[in-house]
Scaffold this motif. Structure first.
Motif, PDB file in Angstrom:
ATOM      1  N   LEU A 133      39.198  32.232  48.118  1.00 55.09           N
ATOM      2  CA  LEU A 133      39.570  33.392  47.303  1.00 55.09           C
ATOM      3  C   LEU A 133      41.049  33.371  46.955  1.00 55.09           C
ATOM      4  CD1 LEU A 133      37.479  36.228  49.007  1.00 55.09           C
ATOM      5  CD2 LEU A 133      37.180  35.309  46.711  1.00 55.09           C
ATOM      6  N   GLN A 134      41.897  32.919  47.897  1.00 51.55           N
ATOM      7  CA  GLN A 134      43.323  32.804  47.609  1.00 51.55           C
ATOM      8  C   GLN A 134      43.552  31.824  46.449  1.00 51.55           C
ATOM      9  OE1 GLN A 134      45.885  34.458  48.866  1.00 51.55           O
ATOM     10  NE2 GLN A 134      47.329  33.327  47.572  1.00 51.55           N
ATOM     11  N   TRP A 135      42.844  30.685  46.505  1.00 59.12           N
ATOM     12  CA  TRP A 135      42.967  29.703  45.420  1.00 59.12           C
ATOM     13  C   TRP A 135      42.411  30.253  44.117  1.00 59.12           C
ATOM     14  CZ3 TRP A 135      38.811  27.699  42.733  1.00 59.12           C
ATOM     15  CH2 TRP A 135      39.113  26.700  41.796  1.00 59.12           C
ATOM     16  N   ALA A 136      41.252  30.949  44.188  1.00 62.12           N
ATOM     17  CA  ALA A 136      40.631  31.478  42.975  1.00 62.12           C
ATOM     18  C   ALA A 136      41.508  32.533  42.313  1.00 62.12           C
ATOM     19  CB  ALA A 136      39.267  32.069  43.319  1.00 62.12           C
ATOM     20  N   GLU A 137      42.078  33.412  43.124  1.00 58.09           N
ATOM     21  CA  GLU A 137      42.926  34.463  42.555  1.00 58.09           C
ATOM     22  C   GLU A 137      44.166  33.858  41.899  1.00 58.09           C
ATOM     23  OE1 GLU A 137      45.081  38.640  43.992  1.00 58.09           O
ATOM     24  OE2 GLU A 137      44.021  37.354  45.423  1.00 58.09           O
ATOM     25  N   THR A 138      44.774  32.893  42.573  1.00 56.20           N
ATOM     26  CA  THR A 138      45.958  32.242  41.993  1.00 56.20           C
ATOM     27  C   THR A 138      45.609  31.528  40.696  1.00 56.20           C
ATOM     28  OG1 THR A 138      46.825  31.933  44.226  1.00 56.20           O
ATOM     29  CG2 THR A 138      47.830  30.625  42.474  1.00 56.20           C
ATOM     30  N   THR A 139      44.472  30.847  40.667  1.00 60.78           N
ATOM     31  CA  THR A 139      44.054  30.117  39.463  1.00 60.78           C
ATOM     32  C   THR A 139      43.811  31.062  38.295  1.00 60.78           C
ATOM     33  OG1 THR A 139      43.035  28.435  40.862  1.00 60.78           O
ATOM     34  CG2 THR A 139      42.354  28.506  38.554  1.00 60.78           C
ATOM     35  N   TRP A 148      36.372  39.171  41.713  1.00 64.99           N
ATOM     36  CA  TRP A 148      35.284  39.441  40.777  1.00 64.99           C
ATOM     37  C   TRP A 148      35.801  40.198  39.565  1.00 64.99           C
ATOM     38  CZ3 TRP A 148      30.902  37.916  39.107  1.00 64.99           C
ATOM     39  CH2 TRP A 148      29.970  37.297  39.927  1.00 64.99           C
ATOM     40  N   LEU A 149      36.614  41.212  39.807  1.00 61.11           N
ATOM     41  CA  LEU A 149      37.155  41.994  38.689  1.00 61.11           C
ATOM     42  C   LEU A 149      38.034  41.126  37.795  1.00 61.11           C
ATOM     43  CD1 LEU A 149      38.043  45.324  40.539  1.00 61.11           C
ATOM     44  CD2 LEU A 149      36.155  44.919  38.964  1.00 61.11           C
ATOM     45  N   LEU A 150      38.866  40.281  38.408  1.00 65.13           N
ATOM     46  CA  LEU A 150      39.715  39.392  37.607  1.00 65.13           C
ATOM     47  C   LEU A 150      38.860  38.426  36.790  1.00 65.13           C
ATOM     48  CD1 LEU A 150      42.556  38.563  40.182  1.00 65.13           C
ATOM     49  CD2 LEU A 150      42.734  40.015  38.163  1.00 65.13           C
ATOM     50  N   ALA A 151      37.781  37.891  37.423  1.00 66.55           N
ATOM     51  CA  ALA A 151      36.919  36.956  36.712  1.00 66.55           C
ATOM     52  C   ALA A 151      36.193  37.638  35.560  1.00 66.55           C
ATOM     53  CB  ALA A 151      35.917  36.334  37.682  1.00 66.55           C
ATOM     54  N   LEU A 152      35.700  38.840  35.803  1.00 71.78           N
ATOM     55  CA  LEU A 152      35.016  39.565  34.735  1.00 71.78           C
ATOM     56  C   LEU A 152      35.974  39.958  33.624  1.00 71.78           C
ATOM     57  CD1 LEU A 152      32.647  41.860  36.851  1.00 71.78           C
ATOM     58  CD2 LEU A 152      32.036  39.806  35.570  1.00 71.78           C
ATOM     59  N   ASP A 153      37.188  40.333  33.995  1.00 71.40           N
ATOM     60  CA  ASP A 153      38.180  40.695  32.980  1.00 71.40           C
ATOM     61  C   ASP A 153      38.542  39.484  32.123  1.00 71.40           C
ATOM     62  OD1 ASP A 153      40.112  42.704  31.906  1.00 71.40           O
ATOM     63  OD2 ASP A 153      41.569  41.220  32.628  1.00 71.40           O
ATOM     64  N   ARG A 154      38.728  38.332  32.769  1.00 68.65           N
ATOM     65  CA  ARG A 154      39.036  37.131  31.978  1.00 68.65           C
ATOM     66  C   ARG A 154      37.847  36.745  31.104  1.00 68.65           C
ATOM     67  NH1 ARG A 154      42.317  33.089  31.002  1.00 68.65           N
ATOM     68  NH2 ARG A 154      41.505  30.964  30.684  1.00 68.65           N
ATOM     69  N   GLN A 155      36.630  36.898  31.648  1.00 71.02           N
ATOM     70  CA  GLN A 155      35.457  36.596  30.829  1.00 71.02           C
ATOM     71  C   GLN A 155      35.392  37.522  29.613  1.00 71.02           C
ATOM     72  OE1 GLN A 155      31.657  37.450  32.621  1.00 71.02           O
ATOM     73  NE2 GLN A 155      30.713  35.650  31.691  1.00 71.02           N
ATOM     74  N   ARG A 156      35.739  38.798  29.831  1.00 72.02           N
ATOM     75  CA  ARG A 156      35.749  39.737  28.699  1.00 72.02           C
ATOM     76  C   ARG A 156      36.785  39.345  27.669  1.00 72.02           C
ATOM     77  NH1 ARG A 156      39.019  43.501  27.442  1.00 72.02           N
ATOM     78  NH2 ARG A 156      40.094  43.376  29.443  1.00 72.02           N
ATOM     79  N   LYS A 157      37.990  38.969  28.144  1.00 73.13           N
ATOM     80  CA  LYS A 157      39.044  38.571  27.208  1.00 73.13           C
ATOM     81  C   LYS A 157      38.627  37.336  26.414  1.00 73.13           C
ATOM     82  CE  LYS A 157      42.902  40.366  29.971  1.00 73.13           C
ATOM     83  NZ  LYS A 157      44.123  40.005  30.749  1.00 73.13           N
ATOM     84  N   LEU A 158      38.061  36.345  27.070  1.00 74.93           N
ATOM     85  CA  LEU A 158      37.640  35.129  26.379  1.00 74.93           C
ATOM     86  C   LEU A 158      36.548  35.423  25.362  1.00 74.93           C
ATOM     87  CD1 LEU A 158      37.596  32.606  29.364  1.00 74.93           C
ATOM     88  CD2 LEU A 158      39.261  32.673  27.511  1.00 74.93           C
ATOM     89  N   ASN A 159      35.568  36.227  25.751  1.00 76.65           N
ATOM     90  CA  ASN A 159      34.486  36.543  24.830  1.00 76.65           C
ATOM     91  C   ASN A 159      34.968  37.390  23.658  1.00 76.65           C
ATOM     92  OD1 ASN A 159      32.429  35.162  26.204  1.00 76.65           O
ATOM     93  ND2 ASN A 159      32.167  36.860  27.635  1.00 76.65           N
TER      94      ASN A 159
END
Length: 726
Positions: free
Chosen positions: A467-473, A565-576
């Motif tokens: 999770l530390q790596w995922a959040e940083t990425t 999860w929130l960061l991933a969903l937010d980035r997915q929303r921005k990309l879409n």
């Protein structure tokens, strides 16, 4: 039609509630009293008179319970009526009160039935014992009376022989009662050990003592009668008959004292055998004087020099040998009985100790609490249980020793005790194996829990590192500007989708660590509109985990998992959103209003809608014009396949004068360019248009000012109107 007044309904409801409350309180008070009656009732007695009295008292209680059945049913009926006239919160309260009363009633009825069944079982057992005891004591009293009535002994040898023969028959009958006596005494002792009432214990001891005294008295008097008859026969000169009677008794009693006769068994049986042998020894002691008298008479006969001296000498020698043999066998049986008694006491003591320990072990295993979530505590618990397991294994030696003692008893066991000894051996072995299996299962459970806990701790650290790596990425990728090329943007979306799939694969691990349910991933949306709806649904259904434990690392995992999860969903929303915007721009680059207009008109025709109806629906205030935003929102809300970007360009085309509003004529002119010349310019054209509006389904009523204008124009300019125009 007469209706009940509100005041009457209120009075009726108050009366119903009052009756319900009063009946409820009376029922609760009676239930409490009845429960106290059952709680204070003494256990079923094993004395026949007492248990019959208890049964009579219980019948009165059962009748009282049955008499209150109608009261409970009436209360339930009143409560049901009251629920229909009560508020929702009161309905719940009334329902709970009725359920509580019904539960207490059902429990009371069940307890009453159970007590009746227990009393009936106690009555059957007490009746069986008391009937056997009564029959035995009556027979013993009759036998004692018979022995007392035959105290007179005649001098004639023939009469003595007759009485001696009768007495032998009586002794056979007395011997046949020995099993009945043993069974009755054993049953009484078992009842005495089982009862919990002090009065029952005292009365049973009295009954057992009474039948034992009567039995000993009859046996003693029988032996004494036998001795007197033999002495009388001897003194009457019937030496041969007296000698033969004594020898016959010795021959008859010798097999009972044989070494082959088993005397081992359970403690109760050996105790009964000891009592019987003590009675025999008393009888043997009383016959000592008869033997001495016979020997003395035999010597006197031999001194007289009679012809049968040789026969007398042989008979005397036979008597001496039989007597010495019986005495030796009596001593030997006494020794064997003492050894059997000691072995029975040791076996019973070993069995009782084992049963007490097995009960404690079962209680220990049964009341195991919830397993701790701390590894150290779980290790200590596992170590303590392994110590307990070692104690169980150590007890195996005691079980084997007790079983060996029982098997040793079985090798020389009395037939009446074989079943009892086998039963106790089976009980201790079966219960020990059950405790051992139960303990092994608990040990496996503790070991598995510790293994899972350690694995979860390792998995927890791995997840936190990931999770530390995922959040940083994600943060680093969000900091980079999004490309304006659709191909590059789709590549980023594919990479991010792979990242989300990896998170989804790790979801079961997180669920296993946090002990939550597995979340089911949804299918990937395909179209643009589905992607937008799916993004909203994902944002609404983001994983929400709550941890009630006190592990800070677990709390950190849950919070960081949600955050990633929130960061991933937010980035997915921005990309879409960026992809949607680029695709819209690509589509808008080739935008042709005429194509859009024709597509819209075909869509309206397909829905069988009219343009004027659609405009009137958007025009909420009915002022004949709408704003650009109202126009755009109305088209989008109608589910027409378009986009905001297209609608912004379409709104510019519709708003010809650029005032920010679109009136009906601009709306129609844009959709029907050939009808632009028909836009009304003069007052007459406006009047005609107003009349057309009046005949239209959506038209509103002409105002008085408009009507006056129509009249004035008709009078001044004599313009003709066709009022019959459809």
């Amino acid at each position: 039609m007469s209706l009940t007044s509100p005041q009457g309904k209120l009075d009726e409801a108050v009366s119903l509630a009052t009756n319900f409350q009063s009946s409820l309180q009376d029922t609760i008070n009676w239930l409490t009293q009845a429960e106290q009656t059952l709680n204070m009732a003494s256990p079923p007695s094993l004395i026949l008179e007492t248990v019959l009295q208890q049964i009579d008292e219980h019948k009165l209680f059962v009748n009282e319970v049955n008499a209150h059945r109608e009261q409970v049913l009436s209360l339930e009926k009143t409560g049901s009526q009251l629920r229909f006239a009560s508020l929702k919160q009161d309905v719940v309260l009334i329902k709970n009160l009725l359920l509580s009363v019904q539960a207490r009633w059902d429990k009371l009825v069940q307890r009453s039935l159970d007590r009746g069944r227990h009393l009936d079982e106690a009555r059957k057992r007490a009746k069986q014992f008391h009937e056997a005891w009564r029959k035995l004591t009556d027979w013993l009293e009759e036998a004692e009376s018979r022995l007392d009535s035959e105290l007179e002994i005649p001098n004639e040898p023939d009469k003595i022989k007759v009485q001696l023969a009768k007495h032998k028959e009586f002794q056979k009958a007395l011997g046949s009662k020995q099993p009945v006596y043993d069974t009755t005494v054993r049953s009484g002792r078992a009842m005495r050990d089982k009862t919990t009432l002090p009065d029952d214990t005292q009365k049973l001891d009295h009954l057992l003592g009474e039948v034992r005294d009567k039995w000993d008295t009859v046996c003693g008097k029988s032996v004494e009668r036998q001795h007197k008859l033999e002495e009388a026969l001897l003194f009457s000169g019937q030496f041969a008959e007296a000698l033969q009677a004594l020898v016959d008794w010795l021959y008859r009693i010798e097999p009972q004292l044989s070494e082959d006769q088993p005397v081992h068994g359970d403690l109760d049986l050996v105790s009964n055998l000891m009592d019987s042998h003590k009675a025999f020894q008393k009888e043997l002691g009383k016959r000592t004087s008869s033997v001495q008298a016979l020997k003395r008479s035999a010597r006197e006969l031999m001194e007289t020099g009679r012809d049968d001296t040789a026969w007398v000498k042989v008979q005397l020698q036979e008597l001496s040998n039989r007597w010495d043999t019986v005495c030796a066998l009596s001593v030997s049986k006494q020794s064997r009985l003492q050894q059997a008694l000691k072995q029975a006491e040791e076996f019973r003591s070993a069995v009782q100790v084992l049963l007490e320990w097995l009960s404690e072990a079962e209680q220990t295993l049964r009341f195991r609490g919830v397993l701790p979530e701390d590894a150290e505590t779980l290790r200590a618990l596992l170590q303590g249980h392994r110590d307990f397991m070692q104690t169980v294994e150590d007890k195996r030696l005691d079980v084997n020793r007790a079983a060996t003692m029982g098997e040793s008893i079985l090798t020389a066991c009395h037939p009446d005790s074989i079943t009892t000894i086998k039963h106790w051996i089976t009980i201790i072995r079966a219960r020990f194996e059950e405790v051992l299996a139960w303990a092994k299962q608990h040990e496996q459970r503790l070991a598995a829990a510790l293994t899972d806990l350690l694995n979860n701790a390792t998995l927890l650290e791995e997840l936190l590192t990931w999770l530390q790596w995922a959040e940083t990425t994600i943060v680093q990728r969000d900091a980079e500007p999004l490309p304006q090329d659709i191909t590059q943007l789709k590549t980023l979306i594919t990479e991010h989708q792979a990242f989300i799939e990896e998170m989804t694969r790790k979801q079961p691990d997180v669920d296993r660590v946090t002990k939550t349910y597995k979340r089911k991933p949804g299918e990937a949306p395909s179209s643009l509109a589905e992607r937008r709806g799916a993004r909203k649904q994902q944002q609404q259904q983001q994983p929400a985990m709550q941890v009630t434990g006190g592990n800070p690392r677990l709390t950190q995992l849950c919070s960081r998992w949600q955050q990633v999860w929130l960061l991933a969903l937010d980035r997915q929303r921005k990309l879409n959103d960026a992809l949607d915007r680029l695709e819209e721009l690509k589509e808008f680059a080739n935008f042709d209003f005429d194509v859009w207009r024709k597509k819209y008109m075909r869509w309206m025709n397909h829905k069988k809608s009219r343009v004027m109806d659609f405009f009137r629906r958007i025009d909420k205030d009915q002022d004949g014009k709408i704003t650009r935003q109202e126009f755009i929102d109305g088209i989008l809300a109608s589910k027409f396949p378009t986009s905001k970007l297209e609608m912004s360009a379409v709104a510019d085309i519709f708003d010809r004068d650029g005032d920010g509003y679109i009136d009906y004529y601009e709306f129609v002119a844009a959709l029907h360019p050939n009808k632009d010349a028909y836009r009304p310019t003069t007052d007459a054209d406006k009047i005609e248009d107003e009349v057309d509006d009046r005949h239209a389904p959506w038209a509103f009523t002409l105002s008085s000012t408009c009507f006056c204008s129509v009249v004035l124009i008709c009078c001044s300019s004599a313009v003709e109107f066709n009022w019959s125009k459809p």
